[in-house]
Design a protein around this motif. Structure first.
Motif, short mmCIF file in Angstrom:
data_model
loop_
_atom_site.label_atom_id
_atom_site.label_comp_id
_atom_site.label_asym_id
_atom_site.label_seq_id
_atom_site.Cartn_x
_atom_site.Cartn_y
_atom_site.Cartn_z
N GLN A 14 0.85 -1.18 0.00
CA GLN A 14 0.00 0.00 0.00
C GLN A 14 0.89 1.23 0.00
OE1 GLN A 14 -2.74 -0.05 3.25
NE2 GLN A 14 -3.98 -1.66 2.35
N LYS A 15 0.49 2.23 -0.78
CA LYS A 15 1.26 3.47 -0.87
C LYS A 15 0.32 4.66 -0.73
CE LYS A 15 4.62 1.91 -4.36
NZ LYS A 15 5.15 2.22 -5.70
N ASP A 16 0.90 5.79 -0.36
CA ASP A 16 0.18 7.04 -0.44
C ASP A 16 -0.23 7.22 -1.90
OD1 ASP A 16 -0.17 9.86 1.04
OD2 ASP A 16 0.45 10.20 -1.04
N PRO A 17 -1.41 7.75 -2.17
CA PRO A 17 -1.85 7.91 -3.56
C PRO A 17 -0.86 8.67 -4.45
CG PRO A 17 -3.69 8.30 -2.08
CD PRO A 17 -2.46 8.14 -1.22
N SER A 18 -0.07 9.59 -3.89
CA SER A 18 0.89 10.34 -4.70
C SER A 18 2.09 9.49 -5.13
CB SER A 18 1.38 11.58 -3.95
OG SER A 18 2.15 11.21 -2.81
N LEU A 19 2.22 8.29 -4.56
CA LEU A 19 3.35 7.41 -4.88
C LEU A 19 2.99 6.27 -5.81
CD1 LEU A 19 5.00 7.15 -1.35
CD2 LEU A 19 5.54 8.73 -3.19
N VAL A 20 1.73 6.12 -6.12
CA VAL A 20 1.29 5.03 -7.00
C VAL A 20 1.97 5.20 -8.37
CG1 VAL A 20 -0.68 4.02 -8.19
CG2 VAL A 20 -0.88 4.69 -5.79
N ASP A 45 12.67 7.18 -7.38
CA ASP A 45 13.59 7.16 -8.53
C ASP A 45 13.00 7.95 -9.68
OD1 ASP A 45 15.60 6.48 -10.34
OD2 ASP A 45 14.66 4.58 -10.85
N THR A 46 13.74 8.97 -10.17
CA THR A 46 13.29 9.75 -11.33
C THR A 46 14.18 9.53 -12.54
OG1 THR A 46 14.58 11.71 -10.74
CG2 THR A 46 12.34 11.57 -9.86
N VAL A 47 15.23 8.70 -12.41
CA VAL A 47 16.22 8.57 -13.48
C VAL A 47 16.46 7.13 -13.92
CG1 VAL A 47 17.41 10.71 -12.87
CG2 VAL A 47 18.13 8.58 -11.80
N ASP A 48 15.60 6.21 -13.52
CA ASP A 48 15.73 4.80 -13.89
C ASP A 48 17.04 4.20 -13.41
OD1 ASP A 48 14.58 2.51 -14.90
OD2 ASP A 48 15.46 2.77 -16.89
N ALA A 49 17.40 4.50 -12.16
CA ALA A 49 18.61 3.92 -11.55
C ALA A 49 18.35 2.46 -11.21
CB ALA A 49 18.98 4.71 -10.30
N ARG A 68 6.93 18.57 -9.35
CA ARG A 68 6.11 19.77 -9.53
C ARG A 68 6.11 20.18 -10.98
NH1 ARG A 68 8.61 22.88 -4.43
NH2 ARG A 68 7.60 21.64 -2.83
N PRO A 69 5.15 20.86 -11.54
CA PRO A 69 3.91 21.27 -10.91
C PRO A 69 2.82 20.20 -10.98
CG PRO A 69 3.99 22.21 -13.09
CD PRO A 69 5.27 21.42 -12.88
N GLY A 70 3.10 19.12 -11.69
CA GLY A 70 2.08 18.08 -11.85
C GLY A 70 1.55 17.51 -10.55
N ASN A 71 2.41 17.35 -9.54
CA ASN A 71 1.95 16.79 -8.28
C ASN A 71 2.75 17.44 -7.15
OD1 ASN A 71 0.94 15.34 -6.20
ND2 ASN A 71 1.41 13.34 -7.06
N ALA A 72 2.34 18.61 -6.74
CA ALA A 72 3.06 19.37 -5.72
C ALA A 72 3.02 18.71 -4.35
CB ALA A 72 2.51 20.78 -5.64
N LEU A 73 2.18 17.71 -4.17
CA LEU A 73 2.04 17.09 -2.86
C LEU A 73 2.59 15.67 -2.82
CD1 LEU A 73 -1.56 18.34 -2.03
CD2 LEU A 73 0.62 19.32 -1.29
N THR A 74 3.64 15.39 -3.58
CA THR A 74 4.25 14.07 -3.57
C THR A 74 4.86 13.80 -2.20
OG1 THR A 74 4.72 14.17 -5.92
CG2 THR A 74 5.99 12.58 -4.63
N ALA A 75 4.49 12.69 -1.60
CA ALA A 75 4.95 12.34 -0.26
C ALA A 75 6.32 11.67 -0.33
CB ALA A 75 3.94 11.41 0.41
#
Length: 89
Positions: A14-20, A45-49, A68-75
């Motif tokens: 289970q994840k916070d919805p912003s992490l799905v 991961d934002t760079v496919d490490a 940001r700005p797509g999801n400013a509330l990423t946990a």
């Protein structure tokens, strides 16, 4: 920015919805001489490490900036933002 090495994956049922749909990796912080320091931390991961990669990661409020700005509330408290070229090591 901090230097680290990817040492594994983090799996969550289970994840916070912003992490799905986002990958989480386990990162071992490193000193400038590439020796371990401190305890591993989970990072988005934002760079496919991948395992064994030396990476740059950010922490604190800066960790949410890549989403940001797509999801400013990423946990997130840590985000991988670059892979260090093995040739520059």
């Amino acid at each position: 920015m901090r230097l680290g090495r990817v040492i594994g994956n983090v799996w969550a049922t289970q994840k916070d919805p912003s992490l799905v749909g986002r990958r989480m990796l386990l990162v071992q912080p490193l000193r400038a001489d590439r020796t371990d320091v401190g305890r591993p931390t989970a990072a988005l991961d934002t760079v496919d490490a991948g395992p064994g990669d030396t990476v740059l990661y950010v922490t604190s409020s800066e960790a949410a900036i890549p989403f940001r700005p797509g999801n400013a509330l990423t946990a997130t408290d840590a985000t991988i933002v670059g892979v260090v070229d093995p040739e520059s090591a």
